[in-house]
Write a protein that holds these residues in place. Sequence first.
Motif, short mmCIF file in Angstrom:
data_model
loop_
_atom_site.label_atom_id
_atom_site.label_comp_id
_atom_site.label_asym_id
_atom_site.label_seq_id
_atom_site.Cartn_x
_atom_site.Cartn_y
_atom_site.Cartn_z
N ASP A 160 0.83 -1.21 0.00
CA ASP A 160 0.00 0.00 0.00
C ASP A 160 0.86 1.26 0.00
O ASP A 160 0.58 2.22 -0.74
N ASP A 161 1.88 1.26 0.83
CA ASP A 161 2.78 2.42 0.87
C ASP A 161 3.57 2.55 -0.43
O ASP A 161 3.86 3.66 -0.87
N GLU A 164 1.51 4.25 -3.11
CA GLU A 164 1.46 5.69 -2.84
C GLU A 164 2.78 6.37 -3.20
O GLU A 164 2.80 7.49 -3.70
N ARG A 418 4.49 -1.04 9.07
CA ARG A 418 4.62 -0.24 7.84
C ARG A 418 5.32 1.08 8.12
O ARG A 418 5.10 1.70 9.16
#
Length: 693
Positions: A160-161, A164, A418
């Motif tokens: 997810d990071d 982004e 994370r």
Amino acid sequence: MGRRKTLNVVRLQSGGSYQGRSSTNLCTREFLENKYDEAVSEIRPTTLYGDSTIYHVNRIKRLFEEYCSVLRLDPLQTLQECPTARIENFLHWLLKIYTIKKTSTVTTYWRQLSQLHIVWTQRWVDPNILKQIFVFIEGPLTEEYGLDNTETEKPLLEADDFVELIQYHWASDINVFPNERQRMQLAAILLLAAFTGSRPHALLSLTYRDLDLYVDRDGKTGAHVLKLGVKLTKTKSRQKRKRPKTFTFNLDDNPLFCIIAHIISLAFDDEAFGVPDLVSPDQLFRLRAKRDKGCQPIPWKREMLDVPIFRRVIATKQGVRTSPDKALTYTAYHSWVKRLGEALGYLQTLTTYCLRRALGNAINDDPNSNAAVRNLALDHTGSMMFERNYLSRMIRYNTQDAFWGRTPNHDSAKAASRIGRLRDPNRPKKLTEEQGSQVRQNSRILELAVTRDRLRAEIVAEFGVVKMALGEPIYDDYQVLGRMLNSTIRAEERALLKQVQEEYDVAAPVIDIQRQLNGEFSDDEDATSASETVQIKCVERRRIAEAAFSDPSTFADQKGFRRHVDLSMDMIALCKRRERRRPRTYRSREGPFIKTADDPVILPKSEPEEKRNGPLKCNGFQCLFWLAGHDLPLEDKQKVYASKNSLQRHTDRCRLNKFKTDENVPCPDDLACEGVILDGKMHFKNHAARVHN
């Protein structure tokens, strides 16, 4: 057994024989005796070290020799004897001379000194001495000097990071690269780092010889698809035995996260394909694999096989260009990755190892994988290395649900490790103008500045100009003072910025929570005005940025990989573009803007087609080199400088300093002044003033 190189005598069936060269001609007695003497006299290491290890061993060698010179000891004899008290004394000297805050740093120095012992003495340090020194470092030394013995948290940049990060890199990053190919290369390296978990050096050393691009037929659907094999040869163990490993990649539904799309774009920019008529991605995606031949390999040009894929930029007489053969340096790559993390507001430093650890933990959590696959991917000889240095110290298992016998929700536990969990885009990244002025009022900086200015006044009084004193002792002293002044300013700026960030980290949560309690905060809050929206100058990057926020489900095209072709065309064109570097400024008081999917991307004005009959005309103080450039956006081409002096400084720094005083300078206006060669810099300046003003 290997075949003999030559035969002594060849018997012919028709009779007679043929006398060939004897073995004594291939390997003479003198050759063997010379090799024997070399083996007896030469000192060879008992362990094969890599380049980085040799660098660190040489550094600890210089430190140990400096320590021995203070006490008038013989370094070789001292290290051969290796008394515990002497080693402890050396560590005390290190801590007194250098700024060391971590116990792990001292431990690293001791490991490097033990490696130097192996190089010098051809034997290992006694295990009892090793243990005694480690106990001394962890105990008395740490306590005496107040060293920090806590292990640094090692965050993971998970999927997810990472999404982004890539979106921000293309759509919101305001930092300027030397040219836009470097932006492309950074995205490709990050994708490879995420999918292979490899160390940075292995990725930066990739050449076209290491890439196997081919068309294969899908076993289930029968479709013809591109595949890419990436062989990593520059692994950490290559000094002992070359153990390359190969990763195979398929086309991703989202072309922005497709490593094949990035690699073929770079290859087309390099004109690296070995097929003369293969000139566009559209042709490449239409290739088919023959039934009787298995896959269809796509060859590279022979002269491109040993060329690095990721290359640095160099300054030439024609401007900034991508080097034809020099690989991208780790220093430049690491600074760009770190800069991305700071722009996104990560409180922890972003490095390639965040991706490497994330892949290792993902493979470790996968029930369909095993330790052997994980160790092969990470190039580990056993599981101990992963468990000690890569396994997240944040427990990625919901022990609370396990205790109660509920179905465990591991996602919430994994999210705690994370890097994006601790993120604040408004965290200070630079000092304000007032803070910068405050740094320069430091007493030590003022003292250095006064001394430097006094030396400069003496040089000017005696020689007229500072450069005329080149080679004199006073000139060397002036240069040393200048470097000391700059390094002191940078050190004070870093210290003040760290202090400001620490104060912000303490105050920001209190302010945010208080605002929520006062009803001043909402989830839809957007303090960014339309004027702060990121403006992308290059049209090609703008289209890539739009693709970054498109719905991935729309990428599956029934008529083929149209999105991949279009994105590759934009990437190829972007590789030939660059932006003007922005002037350095201090951080404003307003927080930075982080683009989201709903934020518009401002499209720059389209560049009109160049239709003119006369020469280029500089309006005001414009740079002729930039005005004639084909790789700059229209806004940068037409930049007007504040004065004639600033234009001259820019022109000299940008291009003219690459030419000698009397060297021929071609006019950059290749349309109206094609083939015009000026006789030296002054002739060029006169030509520019007479023809292009």
